[in-house]
Design an enzyme around this catalytic site. Structure first.
Site, PDB file in Angstrom:
ATOM      1  N   THR A  95       1.627  30.804  60.417  1.00  0.00           N
ATOM      2  CA  THR A  95       2.533  31.982  59.044  1.00  0.00           C
ATOM      3  C   THR A  95       3.601  31.238  58.835  1.00  0.00           C
ATOM      4  O   THR A  95       4.037  31.379  57.439  1.00  0.00           O
ATOM      5  CB  THR A  95       3.099  32.986  59.931  1.00  0.00           C
ATOM      6  OG1 THR A  95       1.795  33.441  60.674  1.00  0.00           O
ATOM      7  CG2 THR A  95       3.527  34.356  59.029  1.00  0.00           C
ATOM      8  N   HIS A 103       2.467  29.147  55.836  1.00  0.00           N
ATOM      9  CA  HIS A 103       2.397  30.297  54.767  1.00  0.00           C
ATOM     10  C   HIS A 103       3.724  30.672  53.563  1.00  0.00           C
ATOM     11  O   HIS A 103       3.756  30.405  52.690  1.00  0.00           O
ATOM     12  CB  HIS A 103       1.795  31.248  55.049  1.00  0.00           C
ATOM     13  CG  HIS A 103      -0.372  30.934  55.324  1.00  0.00           C
ATOM     14  ND1 HIS A 103      -0.858  31.101  54.339  1.00  0.00           N
ATOM     15  CD2 HIS A 103      -0.570  31.582  56.753  1.00  0.00           C
ATOM     16  CE1 HIS A 103      -2.586  30.909  55.056  1.00  0.00           C
ATOM     17  NE2 HIS A 103      -1.945  30.738  56.247  1.00  0.00           N
TER      18      HIS A 103
HETATM   19 ZN   LIG Z   1       3.050  32.330  64.848  1.00  0.00          ZN
END
Ligand SMILES: [Zn+2]
Ligand SMILES: [Zn+2]
Length: 338
Positions: free
Chosen positions: A39, A42
């Site tokens: 994440t 990203h």
């Molecule tokens: Zn994570």
């Protein structure tokens, strides 16, 4: 007191920060370790700019010491804790359904709200969980991704004897594989990165490596039936194209990876084999409790997943290296060094 700030354009900068003041119901933490995760990559690449504020602070995989906490919380200074990094409204349909982690007004600490990439951090005391003494700091810093994995395996209803195929053997894929194995499933992981293949094999996992024909392997492995459950953890279009060919009649596909754009899926196979696909995101409190129990009992091995520790000042470099791939699994930021 330092914090790392997101400046957009693939840039994090570490600088001095004001000491956070805990509000009502909040505890003040001294952060020890923060994991860098998919994440965060990203966010680094700008894919989550619609959620991540400029000058925001990332970090949702955290281990910390309690500095001070409200008396009613039961937490005492010096206790080691992990943080369930979610703020939920408690009133929307998702919250009322028991899916508060998917709250329509969800705010994630480390995305919409300040995360743990800072020396001191104020968080709601209700979101803390104690870390058993049996776990070292590195292992404890991987409890958050392990809670993702316990959630994924629970949601896919993996049972003893199931043939479980995990597409992608990064940290989350490796953890899903270990949790499914602990449930008594037969587990195979598909992974192309040789460094990761090596770690997975050392964890005792069966791996289909680069250059091997995955579909032919699954055919032989399952006597032509297909796997009971396939977890898609690669985020890769080719894996999404292939996944429907790897599942048995009435089988399950669990979508764990974050896909930034719509991809081609063979819907004929969904029709022909009456497949089920569901998304799997975040975790409930029960998933965290299961993760801590599995880690503390040694049912799941976490330490081999940690490739290295870097200081907060090297976050930018750590992001670039993790994104480049190569010999890396989980990178932790160690807030106790500089
Ligand atoms: Zn994570
Ligand atoms: Zn809600």
């Amino acid at each position: 007191m330092r914090a790392s700030y997101y400046h957009g354009n693939r840039t994090f900068r570490t600088g001095p920060a004001p000491m956070p003041t805990p509000r009502d119901g909040e505890a003040l933490l001294r952060v020890r370790r923060v994991g860098i995760c998919g994440t965060d990559l990203h966010i680094f690449q700008g894919h989550l700019d619609h959620r991540m504020p400029l000058n925001g602070t990332i970090g949702h995989e955290t281990l910390a010491d309690v500095v001070e906490a409200p008396a009613a919380s039961g937490f005492r200074p010096g206790e080691r804790v992990v943080v369930e990094p979610l703020k939920v409204c408690g009133a929307c349909r998702a919250c009322r359904m028991g899916a508060a982690y998917l709250c329509y007004r969800l705010r994630v600490l480390g995305v919409e709200e300040a995360g743990g990439m800072q020396d001191y951090w104020a968080v709601p005391a209700a979101r803390l969980l104690r870390v058993p003494a049996a776990l070292g700091d590195d292992e404890a810093a991987v409890i958050e991704p392990l809670a993702v994995a316990t959630h994924d395996v629970r949601r896919a209803e993996v049972k003893a004897g199931d043939a479980v195929l995990v597409l992608g053997g990064g940290p989350i894929g490796a953890l899903i594989a270990m949790v499914a194995r602990h449930r008594g499933a037969r587990v195979v992981v598909s992974e192309v990165n040789p460094f990761r293949v090596d770690i997975l094999r050392k964890l005792g996992l069966e791996v289909v490596g680069p250059g091997q024909d995955l579909e032919a392997f699954v055919q032989t492995w399952t006597g032509g039936d297909g796997a009971d459950v396939v977890f898609e953890v690669t985020g890769n279009a080719a894996a999404v194209r292939a996944m429907t060919d790897l599942v048995r009649v009435w089988g399950t596909i669990s979508m764990v990876a974050i896909h930034g754009e719509p991809l081609a899926v063979d819907l004929y196979r969904f029709f022909a084999r009456e497949l089920t696909m569901h998304g799997s995101r975040l975790y409930s409190r029960a998933d965290w409790e299961e993760a801590i129990a599995l880690a503390a009992s040694g049912a799941v091995t976490l330490a081999p997943l940690v490739s290295r520790r870097i200081p907060l000042e090297s976050l930018q470099q750590g992001m670039e290296e993790t994104l480049r791939g190569g010999p890396v699994m989980k990178v932790l930021v160690d807030l106790l060094t500089s």
